[in-house]
Design an enzyme around this catalytic site. Structure first.
Site, PDB file in Angstrom:
ATOM      1  N   GLY A 121      -9.035  29.494  15.409  1.00 40.88           N
ATOM      2  CA  GLY A 121      -7.731  28.915  15.758  1.00 40.88           C
ATOM      3  C   GLY A 121      -7.474  27.618  15.005  1.00 40.88           C
ATOM      4  O   GLY A 121      -6.394  27.414  14.445  1.00 40.88           O
ATOM      5  N   TRP A 150      -8.879  26.628  12.242  1.00 37.61           N
ATOM      6  CA  TRP A 150      -8.767  26.918  10.799  1.00 37.61           C
ATOM      7  C   TRP A 150      -7.325  27.322  10.463  1.00 37.61           C
ATOM      8  O   TRP A 150      -6.752  26.845   9.486  1.00 37.61           O
ATOM      9  CB  TRP A 150      -9.746  28.039  10.436  1.00 37.61           C
ATOM     10  CG  TRP A 150      -9.720  28.441   8.997  1.00 37.61           C
ATOM     11  CD1 TRP A 150     -10.381  27.847   7.964  1.00 37.61           C
ATOM     12  CD2 TRP A 150      -8.983  29.535   8.438  1.00 37.61           C
ATOM     13  NE1 TRP A 150     -10.105  28.506   6.787  1.00 37.61           N
ATOM     14  CE2 TRP A 150      -9.256  29.544   7.046  1.00 37.61           C
ATOM     15  CE3 TRP A 150      -8.131  30.510   8.955  1.00 37.61           C
ATOM     16  CZ2 TRP A 150      -8.702  30.495   6.180  1.00 37.61           C
ATOM     17  CZ3 TRP A 150      -7.577  31.450   8.097  1.00 37.61           C
ATOM     18  CH2 TRP A 150      -7.863  31.439   6.728  1.00 37.61           C
ATOM     19  N   ARG A 183     -23.950  28.234  15.413  1.00 34.12           N
ATOM     20  CA  ARG A 183     -22.572  28.099  15.883  1.00 34.12           C
ATOM     21  C   ARG A 183     -21.763  27.379  14.814  1.00 34.12           C
ATOM     22  O   ARG A 183     -22.187  26.337  14.313  1.00 34.12           O
ATOM     23  CB  ARG A 183     -22.478  27.312  17.198  1.00 34.12           C
ATOM     24  CG  ARG A 183     -21.019  27.196  17.689  1.00 34.12           C
ATOM     25  CD  ARG A 183     -20.866  26.593  19.064  1.00 34.12           C
ATOM     26  NE  ARG A 183     -19.484  26.750  19.524  1.00 34.12           N
ATOM     27  CZ  ARG A 183     -19.106  26.933  20.781  1.00 34.12           C
ATOM     28  NH1 ARG A 183     -20.018  26.970  21.739  1.00 34.12           N
ATOM     29  NH2 ARG A 183     -17.836  27.064  21.096  1.00 34.12           N
ATOM     30  N   GLU A 200     -14.731  34.305  29.560  1.00 36.49           N
ATOM     31  CA  GLU A 200     -13.757  33.214  29.761  1.00 36.49           C
ATOM     32  C   GLU A 200     -12.546  33.364  28.838  1.00 36.49           C
ATOM     33  O   GLU A 200     -11.461  32.868  29.149  1.00 36.49           O
ATOM     34  CB  GLU A 200     -14.432  31.854  29.505  1.00 36.49           C
ATOM     35  CG  GLU A 200     -15.481  31.455  30.535  1.00 36.49           C
ATOM     36  CD  GLU A 200     -16.825  32.151  30.357  1.00 36.49           C
ATOM     37  OE1 GLU A 200     -17.072  32.742  29.282  1.00 36.49           O
ATOM     38  OE2 GLU A 200     -17.634  32.115  31.308  1.00 36.49           O
ATOM     39  N   ASN A 201     -12.732  34.050  27.713  1.00 32.89           N
ATOM     40  CA  ASN A 201     -11.616  34.218  26.769  1.00 32.89           C
ATOM     41  C   ASN A 201     -10.472  35.070  27.336  1.00 32.89           C
ATOM     42  O   ASN A 201      -9.358  35.049  26.800  1.00 32.89           O
ATOM     43  CB  ASN A 201     -12.093  34.819  25.434  1.00 32.89           C
ATOM     44  CG  ASN A 201     -12.892  33.871  24.573  1.00 32.89           C
ATOM     45  OD1 ASN A 201     -13.791  34.289  23.835  1.00 32.89           O
ATOM     46  ND2 ASN A 201     -12.601  32.579  24.637  1.00 32.89           N
ATOM     47  N   TRP A 202     -10.714  35.784  28.438  1.00 32.83           N
ATOM     48  CA  TRP A 202      -9.612  36.533  29.083  1.00 32.83           C
ATOM     49  C   TRP A 202      -8.528  35.575  29.568  1.00 32.83           C
ATOM     50  O   TRP A 202      -7.394  35.991  29.794  1.00 32.83           O
ATOM     51  CB  TRP A 202     -10.122  37.358  30.272  1.00 32.83           C
ATOM     52  CG  TRP A 202     -10.959  38.547  29.895  1.00 32.83           C
ATOM     53  CD1 TRP A 202     -12.268  38.742  30.191  1.00 32.83           C
ATOM     54  CD2 TRP A 202     -10.547  39.721  29.166  1.00 32.83           C
ATOM     55  NE1 TRP A 202     -12.710  39.950  29.679  1.00 32.83           N
ATOM     56  CE2 TRP A 202     -11.671  40.565  29.053  1.00 32.83           C
ATOM     57  CE3 TRP A 202      -9.333  40.130  28.585  1.00 32.83           C
ATOM     58  CZ2 TRP A 202     -11.621  41.799  28.393  1.00 32.83           C
ATOM     59  CZ3 TRP A 202      -9.290  41.357  27.924  1.00 32.83           C
ATOM     60  CH2 TRP A 202     -10.419  42.172  27.845  1.00 32.83           C
ATOM     61  N   SER A 216     -21.542  27.646  25.441  1.00 26.03           N
ATOM     62  CA  SER A 216     -20.416  28.436  25.976  1.00 26.03           C
ATOM     63  C   SER A 216     -20.831  29.754  26.624  1.00 26.03           C
ATOM     64  O   SER A 216     -20.252  30.809  26.331  1.00 26.03           O
ATOM     65  CB  SER A 216     -19.367  28.682  24.881  1.00 26.03           C
ATOM     66  OG  SER A 216     -18.909  27.465  24.348  1.00 26.03           O
ATOM     67  N   ASP A 267     -17.069  30.490  15.951  1.00 20.67           N
ATOM     68  CA  ASP A 267     -16.035  29.618  16.526  1.00 20.67           C
ATOM     69  C   ASP A 267     -15.209  28.923  15.448  1.00 20.67           C
ATOM     70  O   ASP A 267     -15.702  28.646  14.359  1.00 20.67           O
ATOM     71  CB  ASP A 267     -16.720  28.578  17.433  1.00 20.67           C
ATOM     72  CG  ASP A 267     -15.733  27.919  18.390  1.00 20.67           C
ATOM     73  OD1 ASP A 267     -14.633  28.480  18.604  1.00 20.67           O
ATOM     74  OD2 ASP A 267     -16.058  26.835  18.921  1.00 20.67           O
ATOM     75  N   GLY A 268     -13.947  28.649  15.785  1.00 25.61           N
ATOM     76  CA  GLY A 268     -13.096  27.840  14.904  1.00 25.61           C
ATOM     77  C   GLY A 268     -11.962  28.591  14.220  1.00 25.61           C
ATOM     78  O   GLY A 268     -11.287  28.025  13.355  1.00 25.61           O
ATOM     79  N   ARG A 280      -2.677  31.147  15.365  1.00 23.68           N
ATOM     80  CA  ARG A 280      -4.089  31.370  15.671  1.00 23.68           C
ATOM     81  C   ARG A 280      -4.562  32.772  15.255  1.00 23.68           C
ATOM     82  O   ARG A 280      -5.683  32.950  14.791  1.00 23.68           O
ATOM     83  CB  ARG A 280      -4.331  31.187  17.180  1.00 23.68           C
ATOM     84  CG  ARG A 280      -4.111  29.764  17.682  1.00 23.68           C
ATOM     85  CD  ARG A 280      -4.371  29.683  19.190  1.00 23.68           C
ATOM     86  NE  ARG A 280      -5.711  30.138  19.508  1.00 23.68           N
ATOM     87  CZ  ARG A 280      -6.810  29.384  19.426  1.00 23.68           C
ATOM     88  NH1 ARG A 280      -6.723  28.127  19.067  1.00 23.68           N
ATOM     89  NH2 ARG A 280      -7.976  29.883  19.736  1.00 23.68           N
TER      90      ARG A 280
HETATM   91  C1  IPE Z   1     -17.038  30.873  22.482  1.00 23.67           C
HETATM   92  O1  IPE Z   1     -15.982  30.246  21.832  1.00 23.67           O
HETATM   93  C2  IPE Z   1     -16.773  32.336  22.569  1.00 23.67           C
HETATM   94  C3  IPE Z   1     -16.732  33.038  21.303  1.00 23.67           C
HETATM   95  C4  IPE Z   1     -17.051  32.566  20.141  1.00 23.67           C
HETATM   96  C5  IPE Z   1     -16.332  34.409  21.395  1.00 23.67           C
HETATM   97  P1  IPE Z   1     -14.854  29.484  22.654  1.00 23.67           P
HETATM   98  O2  IPE Z   1     -13.955  28.873  21.636  1.00 23.67           O
HETATM   99  O3  IPE Z   1     -14.237  30.392  23.633  1.00 23.67           O
HETATM  100  O4  IPE Z   1     -15.703  28.378  23.402  1.00 23.67           O
HETATM  101  P2  IPE Z   1     -15.245  27.054  24.138  1.00 23.67           P
HETATM  102  O5  IPE Z   1     -14.194  27.464  25.122  1.00 23.67           O
HETATM  103  O6  IPE Z   1     -14.701  26.130  23.106  1.00 23.67           O
HETATM  104  O7  IPE Z   1     -16.485  26.527  24.770  1.00 23.67           O
HETATM  105  C1  IPE Z   2     -13.417  31.916  17.884  1.00 21.21           C
HETATM  106  O1  IPE Z   2     -12.415  31.068  17.435  1.00 21.21           O
HETATM  107  C2  IPE Z   2     -12.928  33.298  18.228  1.00 21.21           C
HETATM  108  C3  IPE Z   2     -12.859  33.595  19.669  1.00 21.21           C
HETATM  109  C4  IPE Z   2     -13.267  32.812  20.624  1.00 21.21           C
HETATM  110  C5  IPE Z   2     -12.302  34.862  20.036  1.00 21.21           C
HETATM  111  P1  IPE Z   2     -11.449  30.308  18.450  1.00 21.21           P
HETATM  112  O2  IPE Z   2     -10.300  31.203  18.744  1.00 21.21           O
HETATM  113  O3  IPE Z   2     -12.204  29.817  19.615  1.00 21.21           O
HETATM  114  O4  IPE Z   2     -10.964  29.090  17.546  1.00 21.21           O
HETATM  115  P2  IPE Z   2     -10.823  27.587  17.994  1.00 21.21           P
HETATM  116  O5  IPE Z   2     -12.143  27.188  18.591  1.00 21.21           O
HETATM  117  O6  IPE Z   2      -9.714  27.518  18.979  1.00 21.21           O
HETATM  118  O7  IPE Z   2     -10.550  26.861  16.723  1.00 21.21           O
HETATM  119 MG    MG Z   3     -13.220  28.106  20.030  1.00 22.95          MG
END
Ligand code: IPE
Ligand code: IPE
Ligand code: MG
Length: 245
Positions: free
Chosen positions: A24, A26, A189, A68-70, A197, A21-22, A34
């Site tokens: 975006g 970063w 994480r 949920e990322n969809w 998540s 995670d992170g 992103r």
């Molecule tokens: C969890 O990260 C899913 C992945 C790392 C692929 P998210 O960034 O989607 O989680 P939330 O929405 O902050 O809980």
């Molecule tokens: C994790 O980074 C990658 C995916 C969930 C695909 P994020 O895209 O969630 O980055 P943040 O959490 O918005 O910084």
């Molecule tokens: Mg994230």
């Protein structure tokens, strides 16, 4: 000195799972889009994988894209899917050189067809590798996985192949997408978020949790080794008292 030298090879975690995670945030910190974060996240994937190979970790599971990322902006989703395909093309060499077998969990049927095809090809090409199993969680929802398992078992009962009384922990686990994987010993994480998540809810019942403040693109082998050292300093009691261990 590297944290690798501090790892006790007798108490190695068999399976490490990571919520990457992170990306975006970063990128935003650097004034970039992103997608730039996701591109740099691929380097961290390589760090994690090479680190596991070096430390002799047999199973690595990476949360790459949640169900949920969809719901993210369409352009970001498309960029992530493209990145998956290009990374698989590039990394096949790393997989073969390091004896890495690729595996996936999640609702792969939702992925674009070129991504499904590349995944299948890579799984097929690496299926004889035995050093480390890399599982990518893609379009993955742990609740959906549990619902699917419950539905499977219910159908077997309905067809008379199974008695409801025979359903236990072990049988339930055997009906999850992770049926061929041991439960994670260690869950990491990045990004400072303190949540799961919808990742491996059943499987992490007794995992040790490690939350790092670093953003995913900053993750290195040393972070992995340090997390393993931290893990080894914990006492896993599984409900018993310290004296019983
Ligand atoms: C969890 O990260 C899913 C992945 C790392 C692929 P998210 O960034 O989607 O989680 P939330 O929405 O902050 O809980
Ligand atoms: C994790 O980074 C990658 C995916 C969930 C695909 P994020 O895209 O969630 O980055 P943040 O959490 O918005 O910084
Ligand atoms: Mg994230």
């Amino acid at each position: 000195m590297s944290f690798l030298d501090q790892i006790d090879n007798i108490k190695l975690p068999q399976h490490i799972a990571i919520i990457m995670d992170g990306n975006g945030r970063w990128a935003k910190q650097k004034g970039k889009l992103r997608v730039f974060g996701h591109q740099n996240g691929v380097k961290a994937v390589r760090e994690a994988l090479e680190g596991c190979v070096k430390a002799n970790i047999k199973f690595l599971t990476l949360y790459a894209f949640s169900a949920e990322n969809w719901n993210r902006p369409k352009l970001e989703v498309m960029a992530l899917m493209e990145l998956l395909v290009t990374s698989l093309k590039k990394e096949i060499k790393t997989f073969q050189e390091n004896g890495v077998r690729l595996n996936v969990i999640g609702d792969i049927s939702k992925l674009p067809s070129n991504a499904q095809k590349k995944l299948q090809e890579t799984i097929e090409a690496t299926k004889e590798n035995t050093h480390c199993t890399l599982t990518l969680a893609l379009s993955y929802s742990s609740r959906q996985e549990i619902v699917d398992a419950a539905r499977n078992l219910a159908q077997q009962v309905k067809q008379g192949k199974l008695q409801a009384d025979d359903i236990n922990d072990e049988l339930f686990s055997a009906n999850l997408y992770t049926q061929n994987l041991p439960d994670p010993d260690l869950l990491i994480r990045t990004s400072g978020e303190l949540r799961i998540s919808n990742f491996l809810l059943w499987q992490i019942a007794y995992s040790e949790l490690c939350f790092l403040d670093k953003m995913w693109p900053e993750f290195t082998k040393e972070d992995l080794f340090k997390s393993i050292v931290d893990y080894q300093q914990r006492e896993r009691r599984f409900g018993k008292t310290s004296e019983q261990l």
